[in-house]
Design a protein around this motif. Sequence first.
Motif, PDB file in Angstrom:
ATOM      1  N   ASN A  75       0.852  -1.182   0.000  1.00  0.00           N
ATOM      2  CA  ASN A  75       0.000   0.000   0.000  1.00  0.00           C
ATOM      3  C   ASN A  75       0.893   1.239   0.000  1.00  0.00           C
ATOM      4  O   ASN A  75       2.068   1.163   0.336  1.00  0.00           O
ATOM      5  CB  ASN A  75      -0.886   0.034   1.259  1.00  0.00           C
ATOM      6  CG  ASN A  75      -1.816  -1.151   1.361  1.00  0.00           C
ATOM      7  OD1 ASN A  75      -2.759  -1.296   0.592  1.00  0.00           O
ATOM      8  ND2 ASN A  75      -1.549  -2.026   2.329  1.00  0.00           N
ATOM      9  N   MET A  76       0.320   2.362  -0.403  1.00  0.00           N
ATOM     10  CA  MET A  76       0.977   3.661  -0.272  1.00  0.00           C
ATOM     11  C   MET A  76       2.141   3.842  -1.241  1.00  0.00           C
ATOM     12  O   MET A  76       3.307   3.634  -0.916  1.00  0.00           O
ATOM     13  CB  MET A  76       1.459   3.886   1.168  1.00  0.00           C
ATOM     14  CG  MET A  76       0.389   3.691   2.217  1.00  0.00           C
ATOM     15  SD  MET A  76      -0.815   5.037   2.293  1.00  0.00           S
ATOM     16  CE  MET A  76       0.060   6.174   3.378  1.00  0.00           C
ATOM     17  N   GLY A  77       1.804   4.216  -2.472  1.00  0.00           N
ATOM     18  CA  GLY A  77       2.829   4.600  -3.430  1.00  0.00           C
ATOM     19  C   GLY A  77       3.439   5.940  -3.059  1.00  0.00           C
ATOM     20  O   GLY A  77       3.098   6.526  -2.020  1.00  0.00           O
TER      21      GLY A  77
ATOM     22  N   ALA B  80       8.270   4.455  13.677  1.00  0.00           N
ATOM     23  CA  ALA B  80       8.864   4.087  12.388  1.00  0.00           C
ATOM     24  C   ALA B  80       7.765   3.666  11.426  1.00  0.00           C
ATOM     25  O   ALA B  80       6.727   3.145  11.844  1.00  0.00           O
ATOM     26  CB  ALA B  80       9.865   2.943  12.556  1.00  0.00           C
ATOM     27  N   VAL B  81       8.003   3.891  10.145  1.00  0.00           N
ATOM     28  CA  VAL B  81       7.108   3.369   9.116  1.00  0.00           C
ATOM     29  C   VAL B  81       7.940   2.612   8.093  1.00  0.00           C
ATOM     30  O   VAL B  81       9.092   2.968   7.812  1.00  0.00           O
ATOM     31  CB  VAL B  81       6.285   4.480   8.416  1.00  0.00           C
ATOM     32  CG1 VAL B  81       5.309   5.120   9.383  1.00  0.00           C
ATOM     33  CG2 VAL B  81       7.188   5.528   7.781  1.00  0.00           C
ATOM     34  N   CYS B  82       7.338   1.554   7.548  1.00  0.00           N
ATOM     35  CA  CYS B  82       8.013   0.697   6.572  1.00  0.00           C
ATOM     36  C   CYS B  82       7.196   0.684   5.290  1.00  0.00           C
ATOM     37  O   CYS B  82       6.297  -0.148   5.099  1.00  0.00           O
ATOM     38  CB  CYS B  82       8.171  -0.717   7.127  1.00  0.00           C
ATOM     39  SG  CYS B  82       9.149  -0.799   8.652  1.00  0.00           S
ATOM     40  N   PRO B  83       7.473   1.616   4.380  1.00  0.00           N
ATOM     41  CA  PRO B  83       6.748   1.702   3.117  1.00  0.00           C
ATOM     42  C   PRO B  83       7.234   0.650   2.125  1.00  0.00           C
ATOM     43  O   PRO B  83       8.260  -0.007   2.341  1.00  0.00           O
ATOM     44  CB  PRO B  83       7.076   3.110   2.613  1.00  0.00           C
ATOM     45  CG  PRO B  83       7.793   3.803   3.728  1.00  0.00           C
ATOM     46  CD  PRO B  83       8.416   2.718   4.538  1.00  0.00           C
ATOM     47  N   PRO B  84       6.535   0.507   0.991  1.00  0.00           N
ATOM     48  CA  PRO B  84       7.068  -0.312  -0.107  1.00  0.00           C
ATOM     49  C   PRO B  84       8.375   0.287  -0.619  1.00  0.00           C
ATOM     50  O   PRO B  84       8.656   1.470  -0.422  1.00  0.00           O
ATOM     51  CB  PRO B  84       5.971  -0.235  -1.182  1.00  0.00           C
ATOM     52  CG  PRO B  84       4.751   0.240  -0.478  1.00  0.00           C
ATOM     53  CD  PRO B  84       5.214   1.085   0.656  1.00  0.00           C
ATOM     54  N   PHE B  85       9.155  -0.532  -1.306  1.00  0.00           N
ATOM     55  CA  PHE B  85      10.458  -0.075  -1.790  1.00  0.00           C
ATOM     56  C   PHE B  85      10.362   1.214  -2.606  1.00  0.00           C
ATOM     57  O   PHE B  85      11.185   2.113  -2.453  1.00  0.00           O
ATOM     58  CB  PHE B  85      11.120  -1.163  -2.650  1.00  0.00           C
ATOM     59  CG  PHE B  85      11.552  -2.377  -1.875  1.00  0.00           C
ATOM     60  CD1 PHE B  85      12.266  -2.263  -0.697  1.00  0.00           C
ATOM     61  CD2 PHE B  85      11.257  -3.649  -2.345  1.00  0.00           C
ATOM     62  CE1 PHE B  85      12.675  -3.382   0.010  1.00  0.00           C
ATOM     63  CE2 PHE B  85      11.654  -4.782  -1.650  1.00  0.00           C
ATOM     64  CZ  PHE B  85      12.371  -4.645  -0.462  1.00  0.00           C
TER      65      PHE B  85
ATOM     66  N   ALA C  78      12.295   6.456  -0.798  1.00  0.00           N
ATOM     67  CA  ALA C  78      12.922   7.754  -1.026  1.00  0.00           C
ATOM     68  C   ALA C  78      11.948   8.888  -0.746  1.00  0.00           C
ATOM     69  O   ALA C  78      12.316   9.910  -0.149  1.00  0.00           O
ATOM     70  CB  ALA C  78      13.447   7.833  -2.463  1.00  0.00           C
ATOM     71  N   THR C  79      10.691   8.713  -1.156  1.00  0.00           N
ATOM     72  CA  THR C  79       9.680   9.742  -0.893  1.00  0.00           C
ATOM     73  C   THR C  79       9.464   9.918   0.594  1.00  0.00           C
ATOM     74  O   THR C  79       9.281  11.045   1.081  1.00  0.00           O
ATOM     75  CB  THR C  79       8.357   9.369  -1.577  1.00  0.00           C
ATOM     76  OG1 THR C  79       8.566   9.222  -2.970  1.00  0.00           O
ATOM     77  CG2 THR C  79       7.290  10.435  -1.323  1.00  0.00           C
ATOM     78  N   ALA C  80       9.480   8.812   1.330  1.00  0.00           N
ATOM     79  CA  ALA C  80       9.305   8.900   2.777  1.00  0.00           C
ATOM     80  C   ALA C  80      10.401   9.755   3.404  1.00  0.00           C
ATOM     81  O   ALA C  80      10.134  10.606   4.259  1.00  0.00           O
ATOM     82  CB  ALA C  80       9.305   7.507   3.392  1.00  0.00           C
ATOM     83  N   PHE C  81      11.637   9.550   2.968  1.00  0.00           N
ATOM     84  CA  PHE C  81      12.732  10.363   3.497  1.00  0.00           C
ATOM     85  C   PHE C  81      12.582  11.823   3.117  1.00  0.00           C
ATOM     86  O   PHE C  81      12.770  12.719   3.940  1.00  0.00           O
ATOM     87  CB  PHE C  81      14.073   9.818   3.010  1.00  0.00           C
ATOM     88  CG  PHE C  81      14.536   8.609   3.765  1.00  0.00           C
ATOM     89  CD1 PHE C  81      15.106   8.722   5.015  1.00  0.00           C
ATOM     90  CD2 PHE C  81      14.372   7.353   3.223  1.00  0.00           C
ATOM     91  CE1 PHE C  81      15.513   7.605   5.723  1.00  0.00           C
ATOM     92  CE2 PHE C  81      14.780   6.222   3.906  1.00  0.00           C
ATOM     93  CZ  PHE C  81      15.357   6.345   5.168  1.00  0.00           C
ATOM     94  N   ASP C  82      12.237  12.069   1.857  1.00  0.00           N
ATOM     95  CA  ASP C  82      12.118  13.447   1.385  1.00  0.00           C
ATOM     96  C   ASP C  82      10.935  14.173   2.023  1.00  0.00           C
ATOM     97  O   ASP C  82      10.963  15.400   2.163  1.00  0.00           O
ATOM     98  CB  ASP C  82      11.953  13.474  -0.137  1.00  0.00           C
ATOM     99  CG  ASP C  82      13.207  13.019  -0.866  1.00  0.00           C
ATOM    100  OD1 ASP C  82      14.280  13.019  -0.235  1.00  0.00           O
ATOM    101  OD2 ASP C  82      13.098  12.646  -2.046  1.00  0.00           O
TER     102      ASP C  82
ATOM    103  N   ASN D 145      11.520  -5.927   3.493  1.00  0.00           N
ATOM    104  CA  ASN D 145      12.219  -7.163   3.147  1.00  0.00           C
ATOM    105  C   ASN D 145      13.598  -6.787   2.610  1.00  0.00           C
ATOM    106  O   ASN D 145      13.855  -5.625   2.286  1.00  0.00           O
ATOM    107  CB  ASN D 145      11.434  -7.948   2.081  1.00  0.00           C
ATOM    108  CG  ASN D 145      12.001  -9.333   1.846  1.00  0.00           C
ATOM    109  OD1 ASN D 145      12.562  -9.963   2.744  1.00  0.00           O
ATOM    110  ND2 ASN D 145      11.877  -9.828   0.630  1.00  0.00           N
ATOM    111  N   VAL D 146      14.487  -7.773   2.520  1.00  0.00           N
ATOM    112  CA  VAL D 146      15.794  -7.558   1.909  1.00  0.00           C
ATOM    113  C   VAL D 146      16.347  -8.918   1.503  1.00  0.00           C
ATOM    114  O   VAL D 146      15.947  -9.949   2.055  1.00  0.00           O
ATOM    115  CB  VAL D 146      16.761  -6.833   2.884  1.00  0.00           C
ATOM    116  CG1 VAL D 146      17.261  -7.776   3.978  1.00  0.00           C
ATOM    117  CG2 VAL D 146      17.928  -6.182   2.147  1.00  0.00           C
TER     118      VAL D 146
END
Length: 258
Positions: free
Chosen positions: A15-17, A42-47, A51-55, A69-70
Amino acid sequence: MSTRSILIAGNWKMNMGPNDTADFFEQLDAESQKQIDGVIAAVCPPFVSLATAFDSRKSASAVKIGAQNVHFEDNGAFTGEISTSMLTEVGCDYVILGHSERREYFGEDDAIINKKVKKALLAGITPIVCVGEVLDERKQNRHFDVVKTQTAGSLEGLSASELEKVVIAYEPVWAIGTGETASPEQAQEMHAFIRDELAKLFGKEAADTVLILYGGSMKPANAGELLQKPDVDGGLIGGASLKPADFAKLVAIAAEQK
């Protein structure tokens, strides 16, 4: 009262582009993005949204970012996978490993999860290692055996000092996305069991430092009761973490426990 921190970690799943992620941080109450003593958000967005989360975070934001995941290899011909170096490049603090959906839909077993845990620790990323039973296993009174096996297998070969850098998330799988929730007493019983197993494997001192999150449909309506239990150190939040108001409320409830 425990001296451990409380971690409220949102698992956004698929979820959440990027656009929704930017909107989330725009709507998130500024108070929820400030550092609170003893509380980690903390939030764990899709891959694609990392970058958007940080910005999108405000410059003073205390909200940490994690991945869902990794892979356990550094790089190479692994189409669709992400390496720890890629996560550290965008500044990830956490990574969720061994989630029940990864186990069920993608065939990940304890041995695979164990390799990922070790790789994350080498990269300086905190793994949130998920363990938990399905409904049939609980009905058959096998839930303790299942969680014991998953815990030992996922953490095999770690040292006590490495364990202190790991977060555990207990997922009663029967309570994920079903609206069902383990009672606070059931959650505490399993969390205490996990901590006891960690003490047997790594020593009590190390086990007492580990954050153990509840990962079964925690939301504002039940978070207070769950977080009051001595071995419940936070939540791995699903649906409620997609709503800025609910996520902010969970952080506020956590702050009330400190």
